[in-house]
Design a protein around this motif. Structure first.
Motif, PDB file in Angstrom:
ATOM      1  N   SER A  61      26.867  37.638  39.009  1.00 50.08           N
ATOM      2  CA  SER A  61      28.109  37.495  38.957  1.00 50.08           C
ATOM      3  C   SER A  61      28.580  38.514  40.425  1.00 50.08           C
ATOM      4  N   PRO A  62      29.496  38.188  40.981  1.00 53.36           N
ATOM      5  CA  PRO A  62      30.157  39.263  42.013  1.00 53.36           C
ATOM      6  C   PRO A  62      30.231  40.657  41.496  1.00 53.36           C
ATOM      7  N   ALA A  63      30.473  40.765  40.216  1.00 54.35           N
ATOM      8  CA  ALA A  63      30.775  42.250  39.755  1.00 54.35           C
ATOM      9  C   ALA A  63      29.214  42.783  39.440  1.00 54.35           C
ATOM     10  N   ARG A  64      28.224  42.177  39.540  1.00 52.01           N
ATOM     11  CA  ARG A  64      26.973  42.790  39.008  1.00 52.01           C
ATOM     12  C   ARG A  64      26.530  43.129  40.513  1.00 52.01           C
ATOM     13  N   MET A  65      26.776  42.207  41.468  1.00 52.66           N
ATOM     14  CA  MET A  65      26.320  42.539  42.880  1.00 52.66           C
ATOM     15  C   MET A  65      26.961  43.883  43.393  1.00 52.66           C
ATOM     16  N   THR A  66      28.287  44.194  42.928  1.00 52.21           N
ATOM     17  CA  THR A  66      29.108  45.534  43.604  1.00 52.21           C
ATOM     18  C   THR A  66      28.755  46.595  42.625  1.00 52.21           C
ATOM     19  N   ASP A  67      28.253  46.478  41.390  1.00 50.97           N
ATOM     20  CA  ASP A  67      27.642  47.314  40.657  1.00 50.97           C
ATOM     21  C   ASP A  67      26.142  47.910  41.168  1.00 50.97           C
TER      22      ASP A  67
ATOM     23  N   ASN B 188      36.208  42.167  55.248  1.00 52.01           N
ATOM     24  CA  ASN B 188      37.585  42.721  54.715  1.00 52.01           C
ATOM     25  C   ASN B 188      37.378  44.114  55.026  1.00 52.01           C
ATOM     26  N   ILE B 189      38.119  44.824  55.664  1.00 50.95           N
ATOM     27  CA  ILE B 189      37.927  46.160  55.967  1.00 50.95           C
ATOM     28  C   ILE B 189      38.405  47.120  54.772  1.00 50.95           C
ATOM     29  N   GLY B 190      39.103  46.306  53.828  1.00 52.99           N
ATOM     30  CA  GLY B 190      39.597  47.216  52.806  1.00 52.99           C
ATOM     31  C   GLY B 190      38.465  47.855  51.847  1.00 52.99           C
ATOM     32  N   ASN B 191      37.250  47.161  51.663  1.00 55.08           N
ATOM     33  CA  ASN B 191      36.383  47.880  50.672  1.00 55.08           C
ATOM     34  C   ASN B 191      35.057  47.292  51.516  1.00 55.08           C
ATOM     35  N   VAL B 192      34.112  47.897  52.168  1.00 56.43           N
ATOM     36  CA  VAL B 192      33.031  47.192  52.829  1.00 56.43           C
ATOM     37  C   VAL B 192      31.903  46.934  51.726  1.00 56.43           C
ATOM     38  N   PHE B 193      32.065  47.357  50.530  1.00 59.63           N
ATOM     39  CA  PHE B 193      31.014  47.217  49.371  1.00 59.63           C
ATOM     40  C   PHE B 193      31.788  46.092  48.388  1.00 59.63           C
ATOM     41  N   SER B 194      32.720  45.256  48.797  1.00 56.86           N
ATOM     42  CA  SER B 194      33.199  44.219  47.942  1.00 56.86           C
ATOM     43  C   SER B 194      32.212  43.085  48.069  1.00 56.86           C
ATOM     44  N   SER B 195      32.150  42.399  46.974  1.00 54.35           N
ATOM     45  CA  SER B 195      31.189  41.219  47.210  1.00 54.35           C
ATOM     46  C   SER B 195      31.334  40.208  48.161  1.00 54.35           C
ATOM     47  N   LYS B 196      32.530  39.994  48.628  1.00 50.86           N
ATOM     48  CA  LYS B 196      32.915  39.090  49.650  1.00 50.86           C
ATOM     49  C   LYS B 196      32.027  39.582  50.925  1.00 50.86           C
ATOM     50  N   ASN B 197      32.453  40.889  51.135  1.00 47.43           N
ATOM     51  CA  ASN B 197      31.830  41.495  52.418  1.00 47.43           C
ATOM     52  C   ASN B 197      30.377  41.632  52.383  1.00 47.43           C
ATOM     53  N   LEU B 198      29.780  41.953  51.170  1.00 47.43           N
ATOM     54  CA  LEU B 198      28.299  42.069  51.168  1.00 47.43           C
ATOM     55  C   LEU B 198      27.456  40.772  50.995  1.00 47.43           C
ATOM     56  N   CYS B 199      28.112  39.696  50.726  1.00 46.97           N
ATOM     57  CA  CYS B 199      27.411  38.411  50.851  1.00 46.97           C
ATOM     58  C   CYS B 199      27.612  37.923  52.409  1.00 46.97           C
ATOM     59  N   SER B 200      28.732  38.258  53.077  1.00 50.99           N
ATOM     60  CA  SER B 200      28.567  38.159  54.455  1.00 50.99           C
ATOM     61  C   SER B 200      27.646  38.713  55.324  1.00 50.99           C
ATOM     62  N   TYR B 201      27.558  39.974  55.061  1.00 51.88           N
ATOM     63  CA  TYR B 201      26.411  40.800  55.700  1.00 51.88           C
ATOM     64  C   TYR B 201      25.100  40.251  55.367  1.00 51.88           C
ATOM     65  N   MET B 202      24.893  39.797  54.090  1.00 50.08           N
ATOM     66  CA  MET B 202      23.712  39.349  53.789  1.00 50.08           C
ATOM     67  C   MET B 202      23.359  37.976  54.607  1.00 50.08           C
ATOM     68  N   LEU B 203      24.432  37.169  54.481  1.00 46.38           N
ATOM     69  CA  LEU B 203      24.147  35.820  55.022  1.00 46.38           C
ATOM     70  C   LEU B 203      24.205  35.823  56.475  1.00 46.38           C
ATOM     71  N   SER B 204      24.548  36.819  57.297  1.00 50.00           N
ATOM     72  CA  SER B 204      24.613  36.861  58.544  1.00 50.00           C
ATOM     73  C   SER B 204      23.237  37.493  58.886  1.00 50.00           C
ATOM     74  N   SER B 205      22.298  38.363  58.053  1.00 50.60           N
ATOM     75  CA  SER B 205      21.141  38.849  58.315  1.00 50.60           C
ATOM     76  C   SER B 205      20.023  37.755  58.157  1.00 50.60           C
ATOM     77  N   LEU B 206      20.346  36.658  57.400  1.00 51.49           N
ATOM     78  CA  LEU B 206      19.128  35.751  57.242  1.00 51.49           C
ATOM     79  C   LEU B 206      18.657  35.128  58.605  1.00 51.49           C
ATOM     80  N   PRO B 207      17.378  35.154  58.973  1.00 51.97           N
ATOM     81  CA  PRO B 207      17.028  34.456  60.066  1.00 51.97           C
ATOM     82  C   PRO B 207      16.804  32.860  59.633  1.00 51.97           C
TER      83      PRO B 207
END
Length: 329
Positions: A167-173, A4-23
């Motif tokens: 929680s997603p909020a702690r991740m974004t924090d 979601n381009i709206g906020n690159v540091f949203s919990s959904k975007n961060l989870c997507s980046y992390m899951l895509s980075s897992l070997p």
């Protein structure tokens, strides 16, 4: 990968980046909370356009994560038993290379960022208990299919990964702290859709001397603020002069310093002239002793002093001045 381009540091975007980075061949994918902090730091760097070039200063990889395609991390990214991690990045908007190191120090994860050539280290301390749930580890993502092209970026994996960060909020924090203390100081002024720098970090990156100079330029001098700059007198117009300065300066009408009271008739110590008799005690001539009548008591008969009943004149001796006499021993 759904971003979601709206906020690159949203919990959904961060989870997507992390899951895509897992070997894909690793199991478990995250052994402990230190792995999770390192993976989130990597996801934040990728989210703002950094490109992974290797694990550490000397290691290089062929498959590099681009803006629109996130390559999995090398399988050895978390192979150390000491929970120490290192990543090297580049960015299209900078000629520098960047080192990000995460190390374990007690119950904290210490994140250090450095721009090679800048040689200034930026640090962030992460208390793990404030952001991660120990009971969620080890964490293993489930692929969405058996094929080699399968992905971990699914809603179930996203839910379980977000739960590992309490929680997603702690991740974004935690991501906000990484942006503020590491990313903005490593590469200030990055331009990316969905990313905005925090004003607080922009002010802290300004050199103290430059900040002080800017404040002095913005604020007029005291003389300029005075209604009559030509008649400005710092000894009179400064509202709060330093405590060590006398106030006002060299005022001939100012009261002099208070001096100790000396007994009447005694000489003050040398160096303390009393030209205007300011130290003279209150009262008239009666009972007052002066240097001219010193020894006057010795003229009276022993034991009588100035109260001789046979002596004519006003009570108290001549003019009421003096008193006493020598007594036999």
């Amino acid at each position: 990968m759904s971003i979601n381009i709206g906020n690159v540091f949203s919990s959904k975007n961060l989870c997507s980046y992390m899951l895509s980075s897992l070997p894909k061949e690793a199991s478990p994918h995250l052994r402990d909370p230190y792995d999770a902090v390192a993976l989130l730091a990597h996801a934040c760097m990728i989210a703002v356009g950094f490109r992974l070039e290797g694990l550490g200063e000397d290691h290089s990889i062929e498959a590099k994560s681009e803006r629109d395609h996130i390559s999995p991390l090398p399988s050895e990214w978390n192979s150390t038993t000491t929970s120490n991690y290192a990543f090297r990045y580049a960015h299209t908007q900078s000629s520098l290379h960047y080192i990000l190191k995460i190390s374990r120090l007690g119950s904290k994860a210490i994140i250090n960022g450095l721009g090679i050539g800048d040689e200034k280290v930026h640090t962030l301390e992460v208390p793990l208990k404030d952001y991660l749930s120990q009971s969620s580890f080890p964490f293993t993502a489930t692929p969405d299919g058996p094929s080699t092209s399968s992905t971990f970026d699914t809603s179930d994996n996203e839910h379980h990964l977000a739960a590992a960060y309490i929680s997603p909020a702690r991740m974004t924090d935690l991501a906000a702290l990484l942006k503020l203390q590491i990313i903005q100081k490593l590469a200030p002024g990055l331009r990316k859709e969905g990313y905005e720098e925090s004003a607080h970090a922009a002010s802290t990156t300004t050199a103290p001397a430059e900040e002080e100079g800017r404040r002095e330029q913005q604020q007029p001098r005291r003389a300029d603020r005075h209604p009559n700059p030509a008649g400005y007198d710092p000894s009179r117009d400064e509202p709060l002069p330093p405590a060590a300065r006398p106030r006002p300066y060299d005022d001939p009408l100012a009261a002099g310093p208070r001096r100790p009271h000396y007994p009447a008739g005694d000489f003050p110590p040398p160096g303390f002239e009393d030209e205007y008799e300011m130290n003279r005690p209150p009262g008239g001539l009666g009972g007052e002793r002066r240097p001219l009548n010193i020894g006057e008591r010795d003229l009276y008969p022993p034991g009588l002093g100035p109260h001789d009943p046979l002596r004519m004149g006003p009570p108290g001796g001549f003019g009421g001045i003096g008193g006493g006499g020598m007594h036999p021993t």
